[in-house]
Design an enzyme around this catalytic site. Structure first.
Site, short mmCIF file in Angstrom:
data_model
loop_
_atom_site.label_atom_id
_atom_site.label_comp_id
_atom_site.label_asym_id
_atom_site.label_seq_id
_atom_site.Cartn_x
_atom_site.Cartn_y
_atom_site.Cartn_z
N ARG A 177 0.85 -1.19 0.00
CA ARG A 177 0.00 0.00 0.00
C ARG A 177 0.89 1.24 0.00
NH1 ARG A 177 -2.03 3.51 4.51
NH2 ARG A 177 -0.18 4.42 3.56
N LYS A 216 12.17 7.59 3.74
CA LYS A 216 11.87 7.83 5.16
C LYS A 216 13.16 7.97 5.97
CE LYS A 216 7.30 7.68 5.76
NZ LYS A 216 6.50 8.66 6.49
N ASP A 238 4.33 4.10 11.28
CA ASP A 238 4.24 5.53 10.97
C ASP A 238 2.91 5.89 10.33
OD1 ASP A 238 5.40 8.19 10.84
OD2 ASP A 238 5.47 7.89 8.69
N ASP A 239 2.34 5.00 9.52
CA ASP A 239 1.06 5.29 8.87
C ASP A 239 -0.06 5.41 9.90
OD1 ASP A 239 2.11 5.07 6.17
OD2 ASP A 239 2.28 2.94 6.61
N ASN A 267 -1.99 11.12 0.36
CA ASN A 267 -0.82 11.32 -0.48
C ASN A 267 -0.85 10.37 -1.68
OD1 ASN A 267 0.81 13.34 0.83
ND2 ASN A 267 1.18 11.86 2.47
#
Length: 555
Positions: free
Chosen positions: A159, A177, A271-272, A411
């Protein structure tokens, strides 16, 4: 001592590269900045043009080169090549103008780079762990030359941003990242390792592309997948026992169980789910300084009900609870809306992580109807579907609220639920706006608005530096609330006056050091650190931060 690039020139040894080997070592290469003495001692005479440059002059040369390019993907490739050639100069360039270079090394440009990964591939970076190597992941990790890895950003490529399954091409995300870990918070790059778990791809365009670089098979699922993740975590713990694992761009049905399985066992975060939640909460705290309201008075409606939405909703709920609101009541102030409508208790298609946000309410089929029925103070878009915050939605929000909060966070830019110009225009300039990808300033009736970018870069690099400095054993939810408050308190009144609710990206390092100091204090307070508590935590944070300085320019 501040981390920096360093070369000792007195006595070259067989362990230290010289000559062309040195120029091909990105961590030690200084290019035209090698002094005459270094060139003589290290076998570089004749291999470089005779003029000796400073790092400032090298940065200026690169600014000029990149500015002359018209295509952002070409700029991305130039920067990628620089990272492979001269790491110190790469970070010096990025840190000289972060507002310009962050969109080039990460979102939105990284999305196109991931889509075209097999077609633009240059030099390999990071570690690829294919399912075909199960049982040998520890052996593959051991091939990485650095033995003190503190941070791994890992994806399985399913994803990627809002672009879907890009398989092994997802490697661009961990690389980007970790670049931001260093460029935005000073996490030393030698301690960072990007990883892709290649479990196949269900993207048949990739499987049919002769230039695709991943395994040519469909994705594994179920017990086999879970066992592979277990083996990966165990291998990391064996090879790098001080390492924090950041999970990135996993599908919702994998992301949530993975985080739940490991969050109390190792130092890890997603993080998501958590980073996105932290930056959204930071934007809310700053927005409330504009509206003059309290967090407990807010009601939010999310477009999207996946791991990002539930992660943001849960962190907002926990923050409300920390101010005295009962947790169940706080969750009731965060409503979710997906392709099947409002999440209500009568629905039978909800996952366990969605059920806590299901409302005791009649079904609502359209988002604008949900806005009118629930009367939220803010809407947050994490749907990855563009244009769903349409004129009806924004006008409805403006009718209900004097200062409606409008956060289209999906995004890349092509997936944003609305543009800044639309949000400001349809609300007559009253929206408090932030988006996931950058938008340019907007002029309405002679007033200039500066859209904020709710970029996780305000959160995860600072958490990384705090974890690195303290050698923390865990990452907790409270750290993200602390980080959100620390980000919001750095937004000046002059910025709020233009609608900007995040610190300017031009001062991201300064902002990150401040956030890291606050998180580190919490880590020490909670007994999660493995190093002694210093008298001055800010000094500890600053001393641990990498700065891209050649050894002879360190002063």
């Amino acid at each position: 001592m501040t981390a920096r690039a360093s070369i000792q020139i007195e006595v070259p040894t067989t362990e230290h590269p010289t000559g062309r080997s040195l120029l091909r070592n990105p961590r030690l290469n200084k290019g035209t900045a090698f002094s005459e003495a270094e060139r003589g001692a290290l076998g570089l005479e004749g291999l470089l043009p005779p003029a000796v440059s400073t790092i400032a002059l090298q940065v200026a040369r690169l600014h000029e080169e990149i500015a002359a390019l018209d295509d952002d993907l070409q700029k991305y490739l130039v920067l990628s090549d620089l990272q492979t050639r001269n790491e110190t100069l790469y970070y010096a360039l990025l840190m000289s103008d972060p507002a310009t270079y962050m969109p080039l090394v990460y979102t939105p440009t990284v999305g196109e780079a991931c889509q075209k990964f097999g077609h633009i591939f240059r030099a390999p970076r990071g570690i690829y762990l294919p399912i075909s190597a199960r049982g040998r992941l520890k052996e593959l990790l051991a091939n990485w030359p650095e033995k003190d890895v503190r941070f791994i950003v890992v994806t399985d490529g399913e994803r990627i941003l809002g672009l879907g399954d890009l398989g092994a091409g997802g490697m661009g995300i961990p690389i980007g990242k970790l670049t931001l870990y260093t460029a935005c918070a000073g996490v030393p790059p030698q301690h960072c390792l990007p990883v892709v778990l290649d479990v196949g791809t269900n993207n048949h365009e990739l499987l049919e592309d002769p230039l695709y670089l991943g395994l040519r098979r469909e994705r594994i699922r179920g017990a086999e997948y879970a066992a592979f993740i277990d083996e990966f975590v165990d291998a990391v713990q064996a090879c790098y026992p001080r390492c924090c694992i950041q999970w990135e761009d996993f599908a919702n049905f994998n992301a949530v169980p993975i985080l739940e399985r490991y969050r109390d066992r190792i130092c890890t975060f997603n993080d998501d789910i958590q980073g996105t939640a932290g930056v959204a909460l930071a934007g809310i705290y700053a927005a409330l300084r504009i509206s003059g309201q309290r967090l407990s008075e807010q009601r939010f409606l999310f477009l999207g009900a996946g791991s990002a939405a539930t992660g943001i909703a849960e962190l907002i709920s926990l923050a409300m609870a920390s101010e005295g609101t009962e947790l169940t009541a706080a969750r009731g102030r965060n409503a979710l809306f997906d392709v099947n409508g409002l999440l209500v208790k009568s629905r039978t298609d909800l996952t366990h992580f969605q059920q806590r946000f299901a409302l005791d309410h009649a079904p609502v089929a359209t988002f604008v109807e949900a806005v009118k029925a629930l009367r939220p103070t803010g809407i947050i878009g994490v749907s990855t579907t563009p244009n769903l915050f349409d004129q009806q939605v924004i006008e409805a929000m403006a009718e209900i609220n004097e200062r409606p909060i409008v956060f289209p966070y999906s995004n890349p830019t092509s997936r944003s639920e609305c543009t800044a110009a639309e949000a400001y225009g349809w609300s007559q300039g009253r929206a408090v706006f932030a988006s996931g990808s950058p938008f340019p300033p907007v002029e309405i009736d002679g007033r200039r608005f500066v859209p904020g970018q709710g970029n996780n870069v305000y959160i995860f690099p600072a958490i990384g530096l705090a974890v690195f400095a303290t050698d923390a054993t865990r990452v907790t939810e409270d750290m993200f609330i602390i980080a959100a408050k620390a980000v919001a308190e750095q937004v000046g009144e002059e910025h709020l006056a233009t609608g900007l609710i995040y610190p300017p990206q031009s001062r991201i390092l300064e902002a990150s050091l401040h956030v890291a100091e606050r998180i580190a204090a919490y880590i020490f307070d909670q007994g999660l650190a493995k190093v002694p508590r210093p008298n001055d935590i800010g000094a500890l944070i600053s001393a641990c931060a990498y700065r891209p300085i050649y050894s002879d320019e360190a002063g």
